[in-house]
Design a protein around this motif. Structure first.
Motif, PDB file in Angstrom:
ATOM      1  N   UNK A 152       0.847  -1.451  -0.076  1.00 51.05           N
ATOM      2  CA  UNK A 152       0.325   0.326  -0.132  1.00 51.05           C
ATOM      3  C   UNK A 152       1.136   1.340   0.093  1.00 51.05           C
ATOM      4  N   UNK A 153       2.165   1.473   1.015  1.00 50.75           N
ATOM      5  CA  UNK A 153       2.702   3.023   1.164  1.00 50.75           C
ATOM      6  C   UNK A 153       3.641   2.731  -0.434  1.00 50.75           C
ATOM      7  N   UNK A 154       4.371   1.823  -0.572  1.00 50.03           N
ATOM      8  CA  UNK A 154       5.610   1.919  -1.830  1.00 50.03           C
ATOM      9  C   UNK A 154       4.254   2.040  -3.309  1.00 50.03           C
ATOM     10  N   UNK A 168      10.867  13.602 -13.626  1.00 56.14           N
ATOM     11  CA  UNK A 168      11.876  12.298 -14.686  1.00 56.14           C
ATOM     12  C   UNK A 168      11.912  10.867 -13.872  1.00 56.14           C
ATOM     13  N   UNK A 169      10.932  10.410 -12.991  1.00 55.84           N
ATOM     14  CA  UNK A 169      10.583   9.308 -12.127  1.00 55.84           C
ATOM     15  C   UNK A 169      10.462   8.591 -13.101  1.00 55.84           C
ATOM     16  N   UNK A 170      10.806   7.061 -13.246  1.00 52.07           N
ATOM     17  CA  UNK A 170       9.715   6.092 -13.491  1.00 52.07           C
ATOM     18  C   UNK A 170       9.456   4.868 -12.534  1.00 52.07           C
ATOM     19  N   UNK A 171       8.266   6.094 -12.204  1.00 49.26           N
ATOM     20  CA  UNK A 171       6.723   5.634 -11.274  1.00 49.26           C
ATOM     21  C   UNK A 171       6.378   3.852 -12.347  1.00 49.26           C
ATOM     22  N   UNK A 172       6.721   4.077 -13.294  1.00 47.35           N
ATOM     23  CA  UNK A 172       5.571   2.763 -14.325  1.00 47.35           C
ATOM     24  C   UNK A 172       6.943   1.441 -13.453  1.00 47.35           C
ATOM     25  N   UNK A 175       6.439   0.886 -10.375  1.00 46.60           N
ATOM     26  CA  UNK A 175       5.385  -0.435  -9.971  1.00 46.60           C
ATOM     27  C   UNK A 175       5.568  -1.963 -10.264  1.00 46.60           C
ATOM     28  N   UNK A 176       6.010  -1.659 -11.855  1.00 45.12           N
ATOM     29  CA  UNK A 176       6.414  -2.759 -12.372  1.00 45.12           C
ATOM     30  C   UNK A 176       6.668  -3.574 -11.412  1.00 45.12           C
TER      31      UNK A 176
END
Length: 196
Positions: A152-154, A168-172, A175-176
């Motif tokens: 939940x947090x991360x 410019x951080x790749x959140x994808x 998450x993946x």
């Protein structure tokens, strides 16, 4: 009879994690020496011709490339904290598989969903390790509350940042990486794929 003092020695306690760290450090040095050439050509994922062999090298190589020392230290510190514990539990070959599978999954996803930007760095691996670490004390037919909270947090924070924060951080890839760590942790636990 003289008491022999025990001499301490440095041990190569986590071969997969330490080797990965050394490769990342060498890659960072090469990038500095070549003024960005190596990162641009070997250690970043971006849309390129599918007939170019370097496209496939970059699908895995992007996890060892880092933009600068701060980027490197931020990722490697977390890997060095969490990684040895995971390698102790699951074994070196399983940890190498987690690293490579996460690299491939995040690389392919980046090519498909974020084609206009380059991706480099080990943050997908960091998130995989964070989620995988919450499986270390799982019991049969139980989901640890720590796993739920970490997810939940991360992962929740990455979804929020991906939707509402421009950076410019790749959140994808974060998450993946988290999903890869969770999925592979479940599979390794279910199949008792630890080193013992």
């Amino acid at each position: 009879m003289k008491n022999r003092e025990r001499k301490f020695k440095v041990s190569f306690n986590s071969p997969a994690i330490l080797t990965f760290t050394i490769i990342c450090a060498i890659t960072l040095l090469l990038n500095w020496i070549t003024k960005g050439y190596t990162n641009n050509h070997f250690f970043s994922v971006y849309r390129s011709s599918l007939i170019s062999p370097l496209t496939y090298v970059r699908l895995f190589g992007h996890i060892v490339g880092h933009a600068d020392l701060n980027h490197f230290v931020g990722n490697i510190m977390l890997i060095l904290v969490v990684g040895p514990m995971l390698e102790e539990k699951y074994g070196s070959s399983n940890i190498v598989f987690v690293i490579l599978a996460t690299a491939l999954a995040t690389g392919i996803a980046h090519l498909i969903f974020v084609p206009g930007y380059s991706l480099l760095g080990a943050s997908g691996v960091v998130f995989a390790f964070i989620m995988l670490s919450s499986f270390t004390c799982i019991k049969e037919k139980e989901i640890p509350l720590t796993f739920i909270l970490v997810a939940a947090l991360y992962i929740g924070e990455q979804v929020y940042q991906g939707l509402f924060v421009q950076s410019n951080i790749s959140n994808l890839s974060h998450i993946l990486g988290g999903f890869m760590g969770s999925g592979l942790g479940y599979v390794m636990h279910k199949n008792k794929m630890n080193r013992y």
